[in-house]
Enzyme design. Structure first.
Site, PDB file in Angstrom:
ATOM      1  N   HIS A   1      40.556  52.882  37.535  1.00  0.00           N
ATOM      2  CA  HIS A   1      40.973  52.970  36.429  1.00  0.00           C
ATOM      3  C   HIS A   1      41.556  53.954  35.803  1.00  0.00           C
ATOM      4  O   HIS A   1      40.271  54.493  34.278  1.00  0.00           O
ATOM      5  CB  HIS A   1      40.394  51.671  35.006  1.00  0.00           C
ATOM      6  CG  HIS A   1      40.625  50.203  35.879  1.00  0.00           C
ATOM      7  ND1 HIS A   1      39.967  49.627  36.404  1.00  0.00           N
ATOM      8  CD2 HIS A   1      41.503  49.398  35.724  1.00  0.00           C
ATOM      9  CE1 HIS A   1      40.043  48.419  37.196  1.00  0.00           C
ATOM     10  NE2 HIS A   1      41.527  48.075  36.948  1.00  0.00           N
TER      11      HIS A   1
ATOM     12  N   PHE B   1      43.957  57.726  34.848  1.00  0.00           N
ATOM     13  CA  PHE B   1      45.963  58.133  34.147  1.00  0.00           C
ATOM     14  C   PHE B   1      46.589  57.887  35.705  1.00  0.00           C
ATOM     15  O   PHE B   1      47.600  57.732  35.108  1.00  0.00           O
ATOM     16  CB  PHE B   1      45.913  59.218  33.657  1.00  0.00           C
ATOM     17  CG  PHE B   1      47.367  59.482  32.832  1.00  0.00           C
ATOM     18  CD1 PHE B   1      47.725  59.357  31.953  1.00  0.00           C
ATOM     19  CD2 PHE B   1      48.278  60.739  33.511  1.00  0.00           C
ATOM     20  CE1 PHE B   1      49.146  59.189  31.711  1.00  0.00           C
ATOM     21  CE2 PHE B   1      49.196  60.928  33.309  1.00  0.00           C
ATOM     22  CZ  PHE B   1      50.314  59.946  32.592  1.00  0.00           C
ATOM     23  N   ARG B   2      45.683  58.398  36.976  1.00  0.00           N
ATOM     24  CA  ARG B   2      46.382  57.946  37.681  1.00  0.00           C
ATOM     25  C   ARG B   2      47.028  56.333  37.990  1.00  0.00           C
ATOM     26  O   ARG B   2      48.181  56.378  38.952  1.00  0.00           O
ATOM     27  CB  ARG B   2      45.869  58.634  38.998  1.00  0.00           C
ATOM     28  CG  ARG B   2      46.678  58.824  40.411  1.00  0.00           C
ATOM     29  CD  ARG B   2      45.879  59.477  40.947  1.00  0.00           C
ATOM     30  NE  ARG B   2      45.530  60.694  41.050  1.00  0.00           N
ATOM     31  CZ  ARG B   2      46.501  62.035  41.618  1.00  0.00           C
ATOM     32  NH1 ARG B   2      47.687  61.882  41.387  1.00  0.00           N
ATOM     33  NH2 ARG B   2      46.127  62.856  40.672  1.00  0.00           N
ATOM     34  N   HIS B   3      46.551  55.569  38.006  1.00  0.00           N
ATOM     35  CA  HIS B   3      46.361  54.444  38.162  1.00  0.00           C
ATOM     36  C   HIS B   3      47.612  53.891  37.384  1.00  0.00           C
ATOM     37  O   HIS B   3      48.593  53.281  37.615  1.00  0.00           O
ATOM     38  CB  HIS B   3      45.233  53.356  38.356  1.00  0.00           C
ATOM     39  CG  HIS B   3      46.081  51.911  37.833  1.00  0.00           C
ATOM     40  ND1 HIS B   3      45.989  50.890  39.057  1.00  0.00           N
ATOM     41  CD2 HIS B   3      45.193  51.072  36.695  1.00  0.00           C
ATOM     42  CE1 HIS B   3      46.493  49.550  39.039  1.00  0.00           C
ATOM     43  NE2 HIS B   3      45.821  50.022  37.752  1.00  0.00           N
TER      44      HIS B   3
ATOM     45  N   HIS C   1      49.199  49.913  30.635  1.00  0.00           N
ATOM     46  CA  HIS C   1      48.289  48.908  30.450  1.00  0.00           C
ATOM     47  C   HIS C   1      47.573  48.711  30.715  1.00  0.00           C
ATOM     48  O   HIS C   1      46.309  47.682  30.830  1.00  0.00           O
ATOM     49  CB  HIS C   1      49.666  48.133  31.437  1.00  0.00           C
ATOM     50  CG  HIS C   1      48.592  48.451  33.286  1.00  0.00           C
ATOM     51  ND1 HIS C   1      48.817  49.551  33.807  1.00  0.00           N
ATOM     52  CD2 HIS C   1      48.060  47.484  33.935  1.00  0.00           C
ATOM     53  CE1 HIS C   1      48.470  49.778  34.539  1.00  0.00           C
ATOM     54  NE2 HIS C   1      47.555  48.526  34.660  1.00  0.00           N
ATOM     55  N   ASP C   2      46.429  49.961  31.242  1.00  0.00           N
ATOM     56  CA  ASP C   2      45.225  49.734  30.881  1.00  0.00           C
ATOM     57  C   ASP C   2      44.556  50.962  30.120  1.00  0.00           C
ATOM     58  O   ASP C   2      43.043  51.666  31.054  1.00  0.00           O
ATOM     59  CB  ASP C   2      44.889  50.422  32.106  1.00  0.00           C
ATOM     60  CG  ASP C   2      44.953  48.932  33.313  1.00  0.00           C
ATOM     61  OD1 ASP C   2      44.146  47.975  33.105  1.00  0.00           O
ATOM     62  OD2 ASP C   2      44.643  48.732  34.734  1.00  0.00           O
TER      63      ASP C   2
ATOM     64  N   ASP D   1      50.781  46.170  39.416  1.00  0.00           N
ATOM     65  CA  ASP D   1      49.456  46.074  38.862  1.00  0.00           C
ATOM     66  C   ASP D   1      48.226  46.234  39.917  1.00  0.00           C
ATOM     67  O   ASP D   1      47.534  46.953  40.209  1.00  0.00           O
ATOM     68  CB  ASP D   1      49.206  45.009  37.482  1.00  0.00           C
ATOM     69  CG  ASP D   1      47.432  46.058  36.962  1.00  0.00           C
ATOM     70  OD1 ASP D   1      47.314  46.970  37.131  1.00  0.00           O
ATOM     71  OD2 ASP D   1      46.569  45.141  36.415  1.00  0.00           O
TER      72      ASP D   1
ATOM     73  N   TYR E   1      33.857  49.093  41.729  1.00  0.00           N
ATOM     74  CA  TYR E   1      33.116  47.850  41.195  1.00  0.00           C
ATOM     75  C   TYR E   1      32.027  47.684  41.940  1.00  0.00           C
ATOM     76  O   TYR E   1      30.664  47.100  40.912  1.00  0.00           O
ATOM     77  CB  TYR E   1      34.032  47.092  42.340  1.00  0.00           C
ATOM     78  CG  TYR E   1      35.066  46.282  42.460  1.00  0.00           C
ATOM     79  CD1 TYR E   1      35.331  46.539  41.152  1.00  0.00           C
ATOM     80  CD2 TYR E   1      35.522  45.293  43.505  1.00  0.00           C
ATOM     81  CE1 TYR E   1      36.541  45.530  41.313  1.00  0.00           C
ATOM     82  CE2 TYR E   1      37.150  44.645  43.570  1.00  0.00           C
ATOM     83  CZ  TYR E   1      37.499  44.783  42.694  1.00  0.00           C
ATOM     84  OH  TYR E   1      38.642  44.219  41.926  1.00  0.00           O
TER      85      TYR E   1
ATOM     86  N   GLN F   1      39.242  43.234  51.095  1.00  0.00           N
ATOM     87  CA  GLN F   1      41.418  43.685  50.838  1.00  0.00           C
ATOM     88  C   GLN F   1      41.879  42.994  51.291  1.00  0.00           C
ATOM     89  O   GLN F   1      42.927  41.784  51.019  1.00  0.00           O
ATOM     90  CB  GLN F   1      41.430  45.049  51.250  1.00  0.00           C
ATOM     91  CG  GLN F   1      41.071  45.698  50.675  1.00  0.00           C
ATOM     92  CD  GLN F   1      41.977  45.488  49.346  1.00  0.00           C
ATOM     93  OE1 GLN F   1      40.939  45.150  48.351  1.00  0.00           O
ATOM     94  NE2 GLN F   1      43.217  46.756  48.874  1.00  0.00           N
TER      95      GLN F   1
HETATM   96  N1  LIG Z   1      40.085  43.485  45.992  1.00  0.00           N
HETATM   97  C1  LIG Z   1      41.440  44.483  45.422  1.00  0.00           C
HETATM   98  N2  LIG Z   1      41.270  43.885  43.935  1.00  0.00           N
HETATM   99  C2  LIG Z   1      42.769  44.721  43.778  1.00  0.00           C
HETATM  100  C3  LIG Z   1      43.747  45.223  44.203  1.00  0.00           C
HETATM  101  N3  LIG Z   1      44.420  45.532  43.269  1.00  0.00           N
HETATM  102  C4  LIG Z   1      43.598  45.302  42.035  1.00  0.00           C
HETATM  103  N4  LIG Z   1      42.729  44.681  42.047  1.00  0.00           N
HETATM  104  C5  LIG Z   1      42.293  43.583  40.518  1.00  0.00           C
HETATM  105  O1  LIG Z   1      43.034  43.234  40.263  1.00  0.00           O
HETATM  106  C6  LIG Z   1      43.070  43.776  38.867  1.00  0.00           C
HETATM  107  C7  LIG Z   1      44.216  44.434  38.317  1.00  0.00           C
HETATM  108  O2  LIG Z   1      43.943  44.344  36.602  1.00  0.00           O
HETATM  109  P1  LIG Z   1      43.926  45.830  36.094  1.00  0.00           P
HETATM  110  O3  LIG Z   1      42.583  46.074  35.094  1.00  0.00           O
HETATM  111  O4  LIG Z   1      43.921  47.050  37.060  1.00  0.00           O
HETATM  112  O5  LIG Z   1      44.952  46.099  35.184  1.00  0.00           O
HETATM  113  C8  LIG Z   1      42.027  45.092  39.397  1.00  0.00           C
HETATM  114  O6  LIG Z   1      41.035  45.152  38.518  1.00  0.00           O
HETATM  115  C9  LIG Z   1      41.497  44.716  40.304  1.00  0.00           C
HETATM  116  O7  LIG Z   1      40.074  43.692  39.366  1.00  0.00           O
HETATM  117  C10 LIG Z   1      43.493  45.843  45.535  1.00  0.00           C
HETATM  118  O8  LIG Z   1      44.321  46.038  45.717  1.00  0.00           O
HETATM  119  N5  LIG Z   1      42.188  44.653  45.972  1.00  0.00           N
END
Ligand SMILES: Nc1nc2c(ncn2[C@@H]2O[C@H](COP(=O)(O)O)[C@@H](O)[C@H]2O)c(=O)[nH]1
Length: 346
Positions: free
Chosen positions: A55, A57-59, A95-96, A204, A226, A255
């Site tokens: 999470h 800036f690239r995201h 958004h983040d 997103d 995570y 995934q």
């Molecule tokens: N297991 C995966 N979870 C993913 C992936 N891309 C996004 N996500 C989940 O969705 C939220 C989206 O919320 P945001 O905080 O980015 O707005 C993200 O936090 C992840 O939990 C994925 O490719 N695989």
């Protein structure tokens, strides 16, 4: 296009490309944005994004780049007014912002200041909205300063609504509503409102629609974030978010179920409205799902047991049990419950 390499651009280049999007979409002219204000707005956003593995800036850039691609792919400029186009782009970008790298689950369980500020209701998304509005309220960043006040108010309201829609806890509800629309019409306000939510949600979570080398880097970054969260949950004696535990979770399985149960259904709902998304988005997702399916069965085969595990042996069995739950649709329900479910997503 979604094939654009978002990992090869440097920080400064991201600002240039974002600026370019505002010009190319005619937003600068339409809303009489001042060049210096736009630049300062983008720079300030960049400064306010965290340095998290995922999470960051690239995201934000990546989600905006996907939105930009969809605007062209779906011909949205001919279907929606500029107010909607700017709302989609600004919401994607912001958004983040100021994401702490610890999701809503953590915020609620750890009773953080953010969770109490927002009474446990989408604390992160509410925070992203608040930071966005604070940045836009600064004179040097207010890109809507020359827009009509009523127009600017509506855009900001729309931006907030879309940012709030990115809380994954709302995924099932938004997806169901999209699936329930049978004859989509751009003249129906509720349809358009739902479409905008579907689009930002798709952008997103759409990394897996990107070329495999790009997508893998995002999945690795997400796993890293995570695992850091679950390490912290363990260290602080909090409930460990099951899909974040480094000892039980694998990228391939995570995934595979994310793509199958969350991403593809959303993409399919959008393809009903925009069939041109099928080749560019749905097909790469189906290929990604197949790739991860192969990876999970290859590992299972090598281990000579039913499940894939990072630890092997007993860990594998435990993972199968914890992910599959026991029931026939255990994997789906467990994943959907734990990622979105009754608990906070983020
Ligand atoms: N297991 C995966 N979870 C993913 C992936 N891309 C996004 N996500 C989940 O969705 C939220 C989206 O919320 P945001 O905080 O980015 O707005 C993200 O936090 C992840 O939990 C994925 O490719 N695989």
């Amino acid at each position: 296009m979604p094939t654009f390499s978002v990992w090869s651009v440097q920080d400064e280049q991201m600002l240039n490309l974002l600026e370019h999007m505002f010009y190319k979409l005619n937003l600068v002219t339409h809303f009489k944005m001042e060049a210096a204000t736009l630049r300062q707005f983008l720079r300030s956003l960049q400064d306010h994004y965290g340095q998290n593995p995922f999470h960051n800036f690239r995201h934000g850039f990546c989600v905006t780049q996907m939105m930009y691609s969809l605007i062209f792919l779906c011909g949205l400029q001919d279907l929606l007014p500029p107010e909607d186009i700017v709302t989609l782009i600004v919401a994607a970008l912001c958004h983040d912002v100021d994401h702490p790298g610890l999701n809503n689950n953590y915020q609620v369980n750890a009773r953080t200041e953010l969770a109490s500020r927002y009474q446990n209701k989408s604390p992160l998304e509410n925070h992203h909205c608040a930071v966005t509005m604070a940045i836009l309220s600064r004179t040097d960043c207010d890109i809507f300063r020359n827009a009509a006040p009523e127009q600017a108010r509506k855009i900001l309201e729309g931006v907030a609504e879309l940012i709030l829609a990115t809380d994954m806890a709302l995924h099932p509800q938004i997806l169901r509503s999209l699936q329930d629309v049978h004859s989509f019409s751009f003249s129906q306000e509720e349809h358009v409102a739902l479409l905008k939510k579907g689009l930002i949600k798709f952008c997103d979570i759409s990394n897996e629609a990107r070329p495999v080398e790009e997508a893998e880097l995002w999945a690795d970054a997400l796993m890293e974030e995570y695992f850091l969260q679950s390490d912290r949950e363990k260290a602080e004696g909090l409930p460990v978010t099951p899909y974040m535990d480094r000892h039980t979770v694998t990228k391939a399985k995570s995934q595979r179920s994310f793509i199958s149960f969350l991403l593809i259904p959303l993409c399919e709902a959008l393809c009903q409205i925009f069939p041109q998304m099928t080749v560019w988005m749905l097909q790469p997702l189906q290929e990604a799902r197949l790739r991860y399916e192969r990876q999970t069965t290859e590992v299972s085969g090598r281990m000579g047991c039913v499940g894939e595990s990072r630890r092997g042996g007993g860990g594998g069995v435990r993972h199968v049990r914890s992910v599959r739950g026991g029931g026939g649709f255990g994997e789906k329900s467990r994943h959907v419950r734990s990622v979105q479910g009754g608990r906070a997503g983020g």
